[in-house]
Enzyme design. Sequence first.
Site, PDB file in Angstrom:
ATOM      1  N   LYS A  13       0.808  -1.273  -0.141  1.00 43.98           N
ATOM      2  CA  LYS A  13      -0.016   0.021   0.079  1.00 43.98           C
ATOM      3  C   LYS A  13       0.845   1.177  -0.117  1.00 43.98           C
ATOM      4  CE  LYS A  13      -1.950  -1.135   3.943  1.00 43.98           C
ATOM      5  NZ  LYS A  13      -1.304  -2.172   4.304  1.00 43.98           N
ATOM      6  N   ARG A  88      -9.207   1.378   8.893  1.00 41.66           N
ATOM      7  CA  ARG A  88      -8.831   0.106   9.231  1.00 41.66           C
ATOM      8  C   ARG A  88      -9.682  -0.585   9.816  1.00 41.66           C
ATOM      9  NH1 ARG A  88      -2.927   0.564   8.920  1.00 41.66           N
ATOM     10  NH2 ARG A  88      -2.216  -1.371   9.064  1.00 41.66           N
ATOM     11  N   ARG A 127      11.916  -6.034   4.538  1.00 40.80           N
ATOM     12  CA  ARG A 127      11.640  -4.623   4.197  1.00 40.80           C
ATOM     13  C   ARG A 127      12.667  -3.782   5.278  1.00 40.80           C
ATOM     14  NH1 ARG A 127       5.913  -2.113   5.557  1.00 40.80           N
ATOM     15  NH2 ARG A 127       6.136  -3.283   7.202  1.00 40.80           N
ATOM     16  N   ARG A 160      11.644  -2.378  11.185  1.00 41.49           N
ATOM     17  CA  ARG A 160      10.700  -1.938  12.038  1.00 41.49           C
ATOM     18  C   ARG A 160      10.129  -3.053  13.173  1.00 41.49           C
ATOM     19  NH1 ARG A 160       5.780   0.139   8.326  1.00 41.49           N
ATOM     20  NH2 ARG A 160       4.532  -1.109   9.846  1.00 41.49           N
ATOM     21  N   ARG A 171      -0.588  -9.281  13.357  1.00 44.46           N
ATOM     22  CA  ARG A 171      -1.247  -8.232  12.362  1.00 44.46           C
ATOM     23  C   ARG A 171      -1.930  -8.936  11.227  1.00 44.46           C
ATOM     24  NH1 ARG A 171       4.208  -5.296  10.594  1.00 44.46           N
ATOM     25  NH2 ARG A 171       2.847  -3.915   9.282  1.00 44.46           N
TER      26      ARG A 171
HETATM   27  P1  AP5 Z   1       4.861  -1.497   1.667  1.00 43.90           P
HETATM   28  O1  AP5 Z   1       4.507  -0.786   0.505  1.00 43.90           O
HETATM   29  O2  AP5 Z   1       5.773  -0.899   2.699  1.00 43.90           O
HETATM   30  O3  AP5 Z   1       3.750  -2.320   2.294  1.00 43.90           O
HETATM   31  P2  AP5 Z   1       2.312  -1.534   3.003  1.00 43.90           P
HETATM   32  O4  AP5 Z   1       1.312  -2.547   2.525  1.00 43.90           O
HETATM   33  O5  AP5 Z   1       2.408  -0.164   3.237  1.00 43.90           O
HETATM   34  O6  AP5 Z   1       2.716  -2.355   4.661  1.00 43.90           O
HETATM   35  P3  AP5 Z   1       2.827  -1.651   6.089  1.00 43.90           P
HETATM   36  O7  AP5 Z   1       3.364  -2.723   6.927  1.00 43.90           O
HETATM   37  O8  AP5 Z   1       3.288  -0.442   5.968  1.00 43.90           O
HETATM   38  O9  AP5 Z   1       1.442  -1.997   6.268  1.00 43.90           O
HETATM   39  P4  AP5 Z   1       0.462  -1.959   7.527  1.00 43.90           P
HETATM   40  O10 AP5 Z   1      -0.829  -1.440   7.032  1.00 43.90           O
HETATM   41  O11 AP5 Z   1       0.486  -3.066   8.353  1.00 43.90           O
HETATM   42  O12 AP5 Z   1       1.368  -0.664   8.517  1.00 43.90           O
HETATM   43  P5  AP5 Z   1       1.002   0.843   8.931  1.00 43.90           P
HETATM   44  O13 AP5 Z   1       2.412   1.312   8.784  1.00 43.90           O
HETATM   45  O14 AP5 Z   1      -0.065   1.279   7.928  1.00 43.90           O
HETATM   46  O15 AP5 Z   1       5.717  -2.862   1.184  1.00 43.90           O
HETATM   47  C1  AP5 Z   1       6.108  -3.890   2.084  1.00 43.90           C
HETATM   48  C2  AP5 Z   1       7.224  -4.646   1.388  1.00 43.90           C
HETATM   49  O16 AP5 Z   1       7.187  -5.240   0.424  1.00 43.90           O
HETATM   50  C3  AP5 Z   1       8.583  -3.300   1.213  1.00 43.90           C
HETATM   51  O17 AP5 Z   1       9.811  -3.914   1.401  1.00 43.90           O
HETATM   52  C4  AP5 Z   1       8.422  -3.314  -0.194  1.00 43.90           C
HETATM   53  O18 AP5 Z   1       9.545  -2.810  -0.716  1.00 43.90           O
HETATM   54  C5  AP5 Z   1       8.029  -4.623  -0.859  1.00 43.90           C
HETATM   55  N1  AP5 Z   1       7.204  -4.392  -1.995  1.00 43.90           N
HETATM   56  C6  AP5 Z   1       6.200  -3.807  -2.158  1.00 43.90           C
HETATM   57  N2  AP5 Z   1       5.574  -3.836  -3.305  1.00 43.90           N
HETATM   58  C7  AP5 Z   1       6.038  -4.916  -3.715  1.00 43.90           C
HETATM   59  C8  AP5 Z   1       5.856  -5.935  -5.158  1.00 43.90           C
HETATM   60  N3  AP5 Z   1       5.049  -5.755  -5.976  1.00 43.90           N
HETATM   61  N4  AP5 Z   1       6.693  -7.020  -5.267  1.00 43.90           N
HETATM   62  C9  AP5 Z   1       7.600  -7.161  -4.314  1.00 43.90           C
HETATM   63  N5  AP5 Z   1       7.953  -6.450  -3.194  1.00 43.90           N
HETATM   64  C10 AP5 Z   1       7.249  -5.271  -3.077  1.00 43.90           C
HETATM   65  O19 AP5 Z   1       0.825   0.449  10.386  1.00 43.90           O
HETATM   66  C11 AP5 Z   1       1.565   0.005  11.430  1.00 43.90           C
HETATM   67  C12 AP5 Z   1       0.864  -0.059  12.738  1.00 43.90           C
HETATM   68  O20 AP5 Z   1       0.210   1.252  13.036  1.00 43.90           O
HETATM   69  C13 AP5 Z   1      -0.753  -0.946  12.568  1.00 43.90           C
HETATM   70  O21 AP5 Z   1      -0.194  -2.429  12.808  1.00 43.90           O
HETATM   71  C14 AP5 Z   1      -1.338  -0.388  13.884  1.00 43.90           C
HETATM   72  O22 AP5 Z   1      -1.092  -0.827  14.947  1.00 43.90           O
HETATM   73  C15 AP5 Z   1      -1.138   1.022  13.684  1.00 43.90           C
HETATM   74  N6  AP5 Z   1      -1.888   1.863  12.943  1.00 43.90           N
HETATM   75  C16 AP5 Z   1      -1.764   2.367  11.554  1.00 43.90           C
HETATM   76  N7  AP5 Z   1      -2.815   2.749  11.057  1.00 43.90           N
HETATM   77  C17 AP5 Z   1      -3.930   2.660  11.900  1.00 43.90           C
HETATM   78  C18 AP5 Z   1      -5.366   2.944  11.638  1.00 43.90           C
HETATM   79  N8  AP5 Z   1      -5.994   3.479  10.873  1.00 43.90           N
HETATM   80  N9  AP5 Z   1      -6.041   2.448  12.844  1.00 43.90           N
HETATM   81  C19 AP5 Z   1      -5.444   1.585  13.962  1.00 43.90           C
HETATM   82  N10 AP5 Z   1      -3.978   1.469  13.985  1.00 43.90           N
HETATM   83  C20 AP5 Z   1      -3.311   1.772  12.892  1.00 43.90           C
END
Ligand code: AP5
Length: 214
Positions: A13, A88, A127, A160, A171
Amino acid sequence: MKIIMLGAPGAGKGTQAKQIAAKYNIPHISTGDIFRANIKNGTELGKKAKEYMDQGLLVPDELTCDLVMDRIAQDDAKNGFVLDGFPRTIPQAEALTAALTKIGQSMDFAIDVDVPDENIIGRMSGRRACLKCGATYHIVSIPPKQEGICDTCGSELVLRDDDQPDTVKKRLDVYHAQTQPLIEYYSKQGILKSVSGTQPMETVFANIVEILGE
Ligand code: AP5
């Protein structure tokens, strides 16, 4: 253009949202990045959020919704935005719908980046993230030019805390229980589009541009 990115943790994402933001000249609003910046700066919000994030749990809606509503009300978001990691939960989605309805607006697209669970763990363990500017890399598929150093701002790259395999499994469970129902929510609103996130990143982006238009 107002866009929501949906998908499991690690689906890509953030990777796609950054490119969408650059192409369509709209802000990329990532709740995960906002929480991580608060943790890094030692704020009260950061301290509270960290307790949940380190366990792979969601930060409570009451700490999350107002923060996003304030952010999307800022000037740079008046022509649209791409939300990454929000909503979410169904209550978060309802809060967003209500806030936009109040000002006569609605979301345009909810894009689900679909990646099976079995691909996720490998992605997350590889990552590397820059906690300063939010850039992300992968040690195999997108390595930085210099190992451990961000290409964009020169800061140190880290694994991370919540990318440890046990936390990733938690997660994923939380995603299936609390976030996946949003696929049906936005499908019923008629704005859901799905792309396969297991393709190369450039192909995923090309598929998204086909949906959004040039
Ligand atoms: P990446 O693009 O980083 O993936 P992502 O979907 O953004 O993953 P996140 O872990 O950031 O998502 P998340 O939703 O769990 O975490 P967030 O930070 O929002 O890609 C992942 C890896 O794959 C990278 O190394 C990339 O290079 C690689 N990649 C990408 N595309 C690829 C492809 N096509 N092919 C191969 N490799 C690829 O949230 C973290 C925490 O914050 C949550 O767990 C929660 O505790 C809290 N939080 C955040 N938002 C909320 C909310 N709205 N409500 C409550 N808690 C929240």
